[in-house]
Design an enzyme around this catalytic site. Structure first.
Site, PDB file in Angstrom:
ATOM      1  CB  CYS A 238      -7.586  -8.329   5.886  1.00 61.89           C
ATOM      2  SG  CYS A 238      -6.850  -8.549   4.260  1.00 61.89           S
TER       3      CYS A 238
ATOM      4  N   GLY B  31       0.811  -1.205   0.000  1.00 66.61           N
ATOM      5  CA  GLY B  31       0.000   0.000   0.000  1.00 66.61           C
ATOM      6  C   GLY B  31       0.845   1.257   0.000  1.00 66.61           C
TER       7      GLY B  31
ATOM      8  CD  GLU C  62      -9.023  -4.672   3.447  1.00 65.33           C
ATOM      9  OE1 GLU C  62      -8.161  -4.813   4.350  1.00 65.33           O
ATOM     10  OE2 GLU C  62      -9.524  -5.610   2.826  1.00 65.33           O
TER      11      GLU C  62
END
Length: 470
Positions: free
Chosen positions: A269, A218, A235
Site C-alpha cells: 500500500c 472502502g 486503511e
C-alpha cells in the site's frame, strides 16, 4: 475455519491458486450465512468475560507470540504458496507477527484524570467496543491481520476476521494456531468472498469494521455501514510519491529507492508508485535503477535465491499489463521490463517507465504492481504540488542530503506518513493511516489501540477526607 474455538468445515469450497504455478494449493471452505451467525454469536458471547481482565489479555498475547513462533516455518511456506512472495520474505512477515504480538502486549489503555480536587474527580476511561469485524487483503495477509487482532484483543474486544479469498489459507492456519491460547469465541476466522464481507459489514452485532483494502472497497464499506452508524477504520490505497533532490548521491540511494518501489513486487500500500526526480540527475538515476532492476532475480518464491515473486492474482496481473501497455501507447519509454515473463505464473519483471505525463493512468492511479513511472521536475515546489495533486494521501518521501530541509519539505506532503531518505519503514508504536481518499482512522501505536475503544467520562464525588477537611 475457526468458530468458537472449533475447526469448522463447509459444504461449499473455492480454490486457492498458487500465483507462481497457477495450480490449486487447496480447496478453502466458503462460510455460509449460518456459520457466520455462529461466529458472530460466539464472539458476542465471549466478549462478556474477555473484557474483564486486562492482565489476562496481556498474558494471552504473549502466548499468541509463542504459539506462532513454534510454527513459523510451516506458516511461512503456506504463505509463499498462496501469496507468491519468496520464502525469506514470508518468514520475515511471520516474524513480524510474533514481534507485533509481543509489542502490543506491553501497551496499556490509559485512564486520564482531568480533575481530582475538593470538588470531585473526573476520569476519562477507555472501554472495549464489543465485536470487531476485521477484513484483510492479499498482499500481507498475516501481518495486516495481526495489526487488527493484537490491539483489538488487548483492548478487550472480540473478533470475527475474514481474509482475502486470494490468500485465506495462512490466516486460517493462524487462527487455528491461536486457539491453543485464546478462549473459545474470542477470535473467529471465516473465509469467503465479497458477499461474506458485505454480511459482516452490515451485521447489527458488529460494532466496528477494520478494513485494509482498496479505495473502492472502502467507499462501499462506509456506505453499507452507515445505516447502523458503525465505527470504522479504513486503511485504503495509496499512490505514494517519492521526490529526489539534485544533491543526492545517485549510486548510494538507487537500491533503497528500488526496494521502496518494488518490495513484494510492488504490492505494498505504501510503496513508491510515482518517482519524481530532479531533471539534472534524472537520466543518471534511471540508468542506475535499470541496472539494479535487471540484476534482481524474479521467480517462484519456493526456489532459492529468488528476490521477487509473482503478482498475486490474475486480475491484478492483467491490470499491470494494461497500465504499462497504455503508457507505451501514449509514447512513454520502457527503460527496462515492460512485458510479462513467459511461462506459467503471474510473473512481471520490475519495469521502469519514462517520458510519461502526470495524467497517464500509470501515474494517476494506483498500479499496485512492479511498474514504476519516473518523472522529471525542475524545482521542489513544483514536485510537491504534483505529488499532492491527487485524491490519494497515504505516504510519501523526500530524498536529499539536507536532512533539515528534507523534513520541512516532507511536512508539506499531504499524506499520513512521510519519510526522509527512506520509504516503507514502520515502527510498531507509530500510527499508520491516510488522508483524503487513503483512509479514515489509524492503526498501530496508542492511536490504533485507542481507536478500538470508546471513551467513557466518569464523574466521582470528592474524597471524604477532602470534604471533612473543607
Amino acid at each position: 475455519m475457526v468458530i468458537n474455538g472449533q475447526i469448522i468445515r463447509s459444504d461449499r469450497t473455492f480454490d486457492v491458486i498458487n500465483p507462481a504455478t497457477e495450480t490449486t494449493v487447496a480447496a478453502c471452505p466458503e462460510c455460509s450465512s449460518e456459520q457466520l451467525e455462529m461466529a458472530i454469536g460466539a464472539a458476542h458471547q465471549a466478549f462478556g468475560d474477555w473484557q474483564k481482565n486486562q492482565a489476562k489479555r496481556k498474558k494471552a498475547l504473549i502466548g499468541c507470540a509463542r504459539a506462532v513462533k513454534s510454527q513459523m516455518r510451516d506458516l511461512a511456506e503456506l504463505l509463499t504458496r498462496e501469496q507468491g512472495k519468496p520464502r525469506r520474505n514470508a518468514l520475515h512477515e511471520v516474524s513480524g507477527v510474533v514481534h507485533w504480538f509481543q509489542q502490543t502486549a506491553g501497551m496499556k489503555t490509559p485512564v486520564d484524570v482531568i480533575q481530582d480536587d475538593d470538588h470531585g474527580k473526573v476520569e476519562v476511561r477507555r472501554k472495549p467496543l464489543g465485536v470487531i469485524g476485521a477484513i484483510t487483503p492479499w498482499n500481507y495477509p498475516l501481518i495486516l491481520a495481526v495489526w487488527k487482532i493484537a490491539p483489538a484483543l488487548l483492548a478487550g474486544n472480540t473478533i470475527v476476521l475474514k481474509p482475502s479469498p486470494y490468500t485465506p489459507l495462512s490466516t486460517l492456519k493462524l487462527g487455528e494456531i491461536l486457539q491453543e491460547v485464546l478462549p473459545p469465541g474470542v477470535l473467529n476466522v471465516v473465509s469467503g468472498g465479497d458477499e461474506l464481507g458485505a454480511q459482516i459489514v452490515t451485521h447489527p452485532d458488529i460494532r466496528k469494521i477494520s478494513l485494509t483494502g482498496s479505495i473502492a472497497t472502502g467507499k462501499a464499506v462506509a456506505a453499507a455501514s452507515a445505516s447502523d452508524l458503525k465505527r470504522l477504520v479504513l486503511e485504503l490505497g495509496g499512490n505514494d510519491a517519492a521526490i529526489v533532490l539534485p544533491d543526492v548521491d545517485v549510486k548510494a540511494i538507487a537500491e533503497s529507492l528500488f526496494w521502496g518501489a518494488f518490495e513484494n513486487s510492488g504490492q505494498v500500500c505504501q510503496a513508491i508508485k510515482r518517482l519524481y526526480v530532479h531533471e539534472s540527475i534524472h537520466e543518471d538515476l534511471v540508468t542506475e535503477l535499470s541496472a539494479f532492476a535487471q540484476s534482481v532475480k524474479v521467480g517462484n518464491g519456493m526456489e532459492g535465491g529468488i528476490q521477487l515473486g509473482p503478482i498475486n492474482n490474475r486480475p491484478q496481473f492483467e491490470r499491470v499489463i494494461s497500465l504499462v501497455d497504455d503508457a507505451r501507447s501514449r509514447g512513454a519509454k520502457i527503460a527496462t521490463g515492460g512485458s510479462p515473463i513467459a511461462g506459467p505464473g503471474f510473473f512481471y519483471p520490475p519495469t521502469l517507465v519514462t517520458d510519461i505525463t502526470d495524467d497517464a493512468p500509470l501515474v494517476a492511479e494506483e498500479q499496485f504492481g512492479p511498474a514504476l513511472p519516473i518523472l522529471p521536475f525542475d524545482n521542489v515546489e513544483d514536485a510537491i504540488a504534483r505529488a499532492n495533486a491527487t485524491h490519494y494521501g497515504l505516504s510519501g518521501s523526500i530524498w536529499t542530503q539536507d536532512i533539515k530541509r528534507g523534513a520541512e519539505w516532507a511536512s508539506q506532503l499531504e499524506c499520513g506518513t512521510a519519510w526522509v531518505n527512506q520509504h516503507n519503514t514502520f515502527h510498531p508504536d507509530a500510527p499508520v493511516g491516510g488522508v483524503k481518499w487513503s483512509g479514515i482512522g489509524y492503526q498501530n501505536g496508542r492511536w490504533g489501540l485507542e481507536a478500538l475503544c470508546s471513551l467513557q467520562t466518569v464523574h466521582l464525588p470528592p474524597h471524604q477526607d477532602s470534604v471533612s477537611s473543607a
